[in-house]
Design an enzyme around this catalytic site. Structure first.
Site, PDB file in Angstrom:
ATOM      1  N   HIS A 229       0.827  -1.209   0.000  1.00 46.75           N
ATOM      2  CA  HIS A 229       0.000   0.000   0.000  1.00 46.75           C
ATOM      3  C   HIS A 229       0.858   1.255   0.000  1.00 46.75           C
ATOM      4  O   HIS A 229       1.897   1.314   0.651  1.00 46.75           O
ATOM      5  CB  HIS A 229      -0.998   0.002   1.162  1.00 46.75           C
ATOM      6  CG  HIS A 229      -0.407  -0.021   2.542  1.00 46.75           C
ATOM      7  ND1 HIS A 229      -0.247   1.128   3.289  1.00 46.75           N
ATOM      8  CD2 HIS A 229       0.042  -1.030   3.316  1.00 46.75           C
ATOM      9  CE1 HIS A 229       0.259   0.806   4.471  1.00 46.75           C
ATOM     10  NE2 HIS A 229       0.454  -0.493   4.523  1.00 46.75           N
TER      11      HIS A 229
ATOM     12  N   ASP B 108      -0.649   4.251   0.651  1.00 45.57           N
ATOM     13  CA  ASP B 108      -1.240   5.238   1.572  1.00 45.57           C
ATOM     14  C   ASP B 108      -0.550   5.133   2.929  1.00 45.57           C
ATOM     15  O   ASP B 108       0.092   4.125   3.233  1.00 45.57           O
ATOM     16  CB  ASP B 108      -2.756   5.035   1.733  1.00 45.57           C
ATOM     17  CG  ASP B 108      -3.124   3.719   2.407  1.00 45.57           C
ATOM     18  OD1 ASP B 108      -2.474   2.688   2.118  1.00 45.57           O
ATOM     19  OD2 ASP B 108      -4.047   3.709   3.246  1.00 45.57           O
TER      20      ASP B 108
ATOM     21  N   GLU C  85      -5.204   0.828   2.541  1.00 42.84           N
ATOM     22  CA  GLU C  85      -4.940  -0.194   3.567  1.00 42.84           C
ATOM     23  C   GLU C  85      -5.150   0.372   4.962  1.00 42.84           C
ATOM     24  O   GLU C  85      -5.735  -0.270   5.831  1.00 42.84           O
ATOM     25  CB  GLU C  85      -3.517  -0.750   3.420  1.00 42.84           C
ATOM     26  CG  GLU C  85      -3.289  -2.049   4.194  1.00 42.84           C
ATOM     27  CD  GLU C  85      -2.959  -1.868   5.660  1.00 42.84           C
ATOM     28  OE1 GLU C  85      -3.157  -2.812   6.441  1.00 42.84           O
ATOM     29  OE2 GLU C  85      -2.495  -0.771   6.049  1.00 42.84           O
ATOM     30  N   GLU C  86      -4.685   1.593   5.153  1.00 43.03           N
ATOM     31  CA  GLU C  86      -4.738   2.169   6.501  1.00 43.03           C
ATOM     32  C   GLU C  86      -6.158   2.582   6.917  1.00 43.03           C
ATOM     33  O   GLU C  86      -6.373   3.010   8.044  1.00 43.03           O
ATOM     34  CB  GLU C  86      -3.787   3.372   6.612  1.00 43.03           C
ATOM     35  CG  GLU C  86      -2.312   3.038   6.370  1.00 43.03           C
ATOM     36  CD  GLU C  86      -1.669   2.190   7.467  1.00 43.03           C
ATOM     37  OE1 GLU C  86      -2.391   1.706   8.363  1.00 43.03           O
ATOM     38  OE2 GLU C  86      -0.446   2.011   7.413  1.00 43.03           O
TER      39      GLU C  86
ATOM     40  N   ASP D  79       5.089  -5.966   4.406  1.00 46.03           N
ATOM     41  CA  ASP D  79       4.388  -4.940   5.194  1.00 46.03           C
ATOM     42  C   ASP D  79       4.384  -5.345   6.672  1.00 46.03           C
ATOM     43  O   ASP D  79       3.471  -5.001   7.406  1.00 46.03           O
ATOM     44  CB  ASP D  79       2.956  -4.791   4.648  1.00 46.03           C
ATOM     45  CG  ASP D  79       2.261  -3.533   5.153  1.00 46.03           C
ATOM     46  OD1 ASP D  79       2.963  -2.600   5.594  1.00 46.03           O
ATOM     47  OD2 ASP D  79       1.017  -3.487   5.119  1.00 46.03           O
TER      48      ASP D  79
ATOM     49  N   THR E 168     -17.341  23.735  34.827  1.00 45.59           N
ATOM     50  CA  THR E 168     -18.184  22.803  35.581  1.00 45.59           C
ATOM     51  C   THR E 168     -19.375  22.406  34.741  1.00 45.59           C
ATOM     52  O   THR E 168     -20.423  23.029  34.772  1.00 45.59           O
ATOM     53  CB  THR E 168     -18.646  23.456  36.898  1.00 45.59           C
ATOM     54  OG1 THR E 168     -19.150  24.761  36.603  1.00 45.59           O
ATOM     55  CG2 THR E 168     -17.511  23.556  37.900  1.00 45.59           C
TER      56      THR E 168
ATOM     57  N   ARG F 147      -8.654  -7.035  18.379  1.00 47.59           N
ATOM     58  CA  ARG F 147      -7.831  -7.849  17.463  1.00 47.59           C
ATOM     59  C   ARG F 147      -8.308  -9.278  17.570  1.00 47.59           C
ATOM     60  O   ARG F 147      -8.508  -9.788  18.683  1.00 47.59           O
ATOM     61  CB  ARG F 147      -6.354  -7.783  17.867  1.00 47.59           C
ATOM     62  CG  ARG F 147      -5.742  -6.412  17.794  1.00 47.59           C
ATOM     63  CD  ARG F 147      -5.389  -6.008  16.365  1.00 47.59           C
ATOM     64  NE  ARG F 147      -5.106  -4.571  16.321  1.00 47.59           N
ATOM     65  CZ  ARG F 147      -4.647  -3.935  15.255  1.00 47.59           C
ATOM     66  NH1 ARG F 147      -4.436  -4.597  14.127  1.00 47.59           N
ATOM     67  NH2 ARG F 147      -4.427  -2.652  15.291  1.00 47.59           N
TER      68      ARG F 147
ATOM     69  N   SER G 194      -2.548  -6.177  11.712  1.00 44.05           N
ATOM     70  CA  SER G 194      -3.571  -6.680  10.795  1.00 44.05           C
ATOM     71  C   SER G 194      -3.342  -6.116   9.391  1.00 44.05           C
ATOM     72  O   SER G 194      -2.931  -4.963   9.243  1.00 44.05           O
ATOM     73  CB  SER G 194      -4.961  -6.230  11.252  1.00 44.05           C
ATOM     74  OG  SER G 194      -5.166  -6.544  12.608  1.00 44.05           O
TER      75      SER G 194
HETATM   76  N1  BES Z   1       1.615  -2.865   8.032  1.00 46.52           N
HETATM   77  C1  BES Z   1       0.626  -2.735   9.033  1.00 46.52           C
HETATM   78  C2  BES Z   1       0.315  -4.026   9.734  1.00 46.52           C
HETATM   79  C3  BES Z   1       1.452  -4.671  10.469  1.00 46.52           C
HETATM   80  C4  BES Z   1       2.452  -3.937  11.058  1.00 46.52           C
HETATM   81  C5  BES Z   1       1.479  -6.029  10.570  1.00 46.52           C
HETATM   82  C6  BES Z   1       3.499  -4.559  11.713  1.00 46.52           C
HETATM   83  C7  BES Z   1       2.477  -6.651  11.251  1.00 46.52           C
HETATM   84  C8  BES Z   1       3.510  -5.903  11.820  1.00 46.52           C
HETATM   85  C9  BES Z   1      -0.638  -2.175   8.413  1.00 46.52           C
HETATM   86  O1  BES Z   1      -0.365  -1.083   7.575  1.00 46.52           O
HETATM   87  C10 BES Z   1      -1.528  -1.648   9.501  1.00 46.52           C
HETATM   88  O2  BES Z   1      -1.146  -0.735  10.166  1.00 46.52           O
HETATM   89  N2  BES Z   1      -2.731  -2.217   9.657  1.00 46.52           N
HETATM   90  C11 BES Z   1      -3.694  -1.694  10.565  1.00 46.52           C
HETATM   91  C12 BES Z   1      -5.066  -2.106  10.163  1.00 46.52           C
HETATM   92  C13 BES Z   1      -5.799  -1.087   9.353  1.00 46.52           C
HETATM   93  C14 BES Z   1      -7.212  -1.537   9.068  1.00 46.52           C
HETATM   94  C15 BES Z   1      -5.788   0.282   9.979  1.00 46.52           C
HETATM   95  C16 BES Z   1      -3.471  -2.203  11.966  1.00 46.52           C
HETATM   96  O3  BES Z   1      -2.910  -3.292  12.151  1.00 46.52           O
HETATM   97  O4  BES Z   1      -3.866  -1.482  12.887  1.00 46.52           O
HETATM   98 MN    MN Z   2       1.208  -1.443   6.322  1.00 47.68          MN
HETATM   99 MN    MN Z   3      -0.061   0.695   8.899  1.00 51.60          MN
END
Ligand code: BES
Ligand code: MN
Ligand code: MN
Length: 456
Positions: free
Chosen positions: A86, A88, A152-153, A179, A314, A327, A398
């Site tokens: 990704h 982004d 992705e994010e 990633d 207040t 998760r 994830s």
């Molecule tokens: N690359 C990450 C996921 C990741 C990081 C997996 C380090 C294993 C080790 C990915 O870009 C990410 O940040 N995913 C998000 C999910 C998304 C729906 C916001 C996450 O894991 O919070």
């Molecule tokens: Mn990522």
């Molecule tokens: Mn990420």
């Protein structure tokens, strides 16, 4: 392979300069203010794929941010690797905590600092450069397709429909993804699983307006206090999640599997020291590696309501809010868990408040096999370039779309990442080691070669 190292050495500076150009583009997918920059980043990726020698490179529009597709089919009889990544990035906030501006990349102590340096522009760029290298040195051993997305994010919600509609373009043998992270530069590893995700927001309403806390306080439900109590009750004294049915589908690991997982190099004292905490906290009966790898969790990501400006006010607020994520691990399903949460959260609300639960996005957990040709090809590639056999690990993060690739395309993924947990992804001062960047470019062609040979 002498050619790989030579090619990298000769083009080292250009690779970094090009990556810097990509990192300068603030392609923050979550914030519509940056929508044009997201498109600019897609155009940059497209141009780079074309320059590297890919065919049919296209920016595929979606109702959200676009997907960049490109391919090189040298012989339909040969295996096809699908590279996913990704372009982004996460929002850069809080800006004031960055030592240098997030979209003005700098190189310091052998690392490149910028939002996206590791997650995932740096790692996507490794793939483009590794592809360029194979094209220019006439060593591309198989077919390749690139699918680089811009959402992705924010949960990849438009990639799923696109994948379903483009199955012809996505014929292949494996999905290759960089990633994720390795344990350390001298302890290579390959993640063999990703957790799923349920992300939602809750809103608790008390009185129909903000009130004077002296005139009404003590007599009217205070939504902040009610919300805190409700949230607190979501875990018991052992930090088990109390939502009925939450653990029903959780796949328990065998004693042997847990022992194996706990052999992963990990220093609890270093971990605590790094985070400046006296002790860790989590589900009773599980180690830190288990808590972050194979157990489901529930975390508050934000909570707000009432007055938070300077000085005092207040007020008894009318509303309180929180963002909550869970998760998930095999075989939990994000729709089911969202529903369980919603039902439970409404049920525990005391009389006198109204509760709204707004689901954001989700993703399913995955475990990638460690006995597949693809995993072995990745393992051998890393062993060649790092000089050590990588350890299989279970990551806590994830990547929502990975489970869908399996379901829709019938393809397994390999998580051959090159980041480090210390790269501060999603945090201020995100960075990526140049060692890791070049190691990635060096390792990827070995994967292609191994995968092609082992597929015969
Ligand atoms: N690359 C990450 C996921 C990741 C990081 C997996 C380090 C294993 C080790 C990915 O870009 C990410 O940040 N995913 C998000 C999910 C998304 C729906 C916001 C996450 O894991 O919070
Ligand atoms: Mn990522
Ligand atoms: Mn990420």
């Amino acid at each position: 392979m002498e050619t790989i190292q030579n090619y990298i050495k000769t083009n080292e500076k250009r690779f970094i300069d090009e990556l810097i150009e990509l990192l300068k583009i603030p392609s923050v997918s979550a914030d519509s203010k940056y929508a044009k920059d997201v498109v600019r980043a897609a155009e940059y990726v497209k141009a780079e794929l074309v320059k590297a020698g890919a065919d049919k490179v296209e920016i595929c529009t979606t109702p959200g941010h676009p997907i960049v597709y490109g391919e090189k089919i040298i012989d339909p009889k040969l295996p096809t690797i699908i590279v996913y990544g990704h372009y982004d990035v996460q929002p850069a906030d809080p800006m004031n905590l960055w030592d240098s501006p997030p979209f003005e990349p700098v190189i310091k102590n052998g690392k490149i600092y910028a939002r996206g340096a590791c997650d995932d522009k740096g790692q996507v760029y490794m793939h483009i450069k590794a592809f360029e290298l194979m094209m220019k040195t006439n060593t591309l051993p198989c077919n390749v397709r690139f699918m680089i997305e811009g959402e992705e994010e924010v949960g990849s919600s438009h990639l799923g429909p696109w994948v379903k509609a483009n199955k012809d373009r996505l014929k292949g043998d494996v999905i290759l993804i960089s990633d994720t992270s390795i344990i350390a530069n001298d302890i290579p590893s390959i993640e063999s699983g990703l957790r799923g995700l349920c992300y939602l927001e809750v809103e608790v309403t008390g009185p129909n307006r903000d009130l004077h806390s002296g005139v009404y306080g003590g007599a009217v439900p205070n939504p902040i206090q009610v919300l805190c109590k409700m949230i607190d009750s979501l875990k018991d004294e052992n930090n088990h999640i109390t939502i009925p049915g939450f653990y029903d589908e959780v796949q328990e690991l065998t004693k042997e599997q847990r022992e194996e997982l706990n052999k992963t190099p990990f220093d609890l004292n270093e971990y605590k020291k790094d985070l400046d905490i006296d002790d860790v906290m989590g589900e009773k009966g599980y180690t830190t590696l288990e808590r972050t790898g194979i157990r489901p969790t529930l975390e508050l990501n934000g909570i707000w309501g009432g007055y938070i400006g300077e000085g005092a006010k207040t007020v008894l607020p009318g509303k309180a809010f929180a963002k909550i994520s869970m998760r998930l691990v095999p075989n939990q399903g994000s729709d089911k868990i969202t529903k369980l949460f919603e039902d439970h959260f409404k049920k525990i609300a005391p009389k006198g408040v109204k509760v709204i639960v707004k689901p954001h996005h989700g993703g399913e957990p995955v475990v990638t096999p460690t006995d597949s040709i693809a995993f072995k090809a990745a393992s051998k590639a890393m062993e060649t370039t790092f000089g050590k056999k990588p350890i299989p690990t279970r990551g806590g993060g994830s990547i929502p779309i990975v489970a869908l690739f399996e379901k829709e395309l019938g393809l397994k993924s390999v998580l051959m990442g090159f980041g480090l947990d210390s790269d501060l992804i999603h945090s201020p001062n995100e960075n990526h080691g140049l060692f890791n960047f070049f190691k990635g470019i060096e390792t990827i062609p070995h994967f292609y070669k191994n995968f092609t040979e082992m597929s015969k």
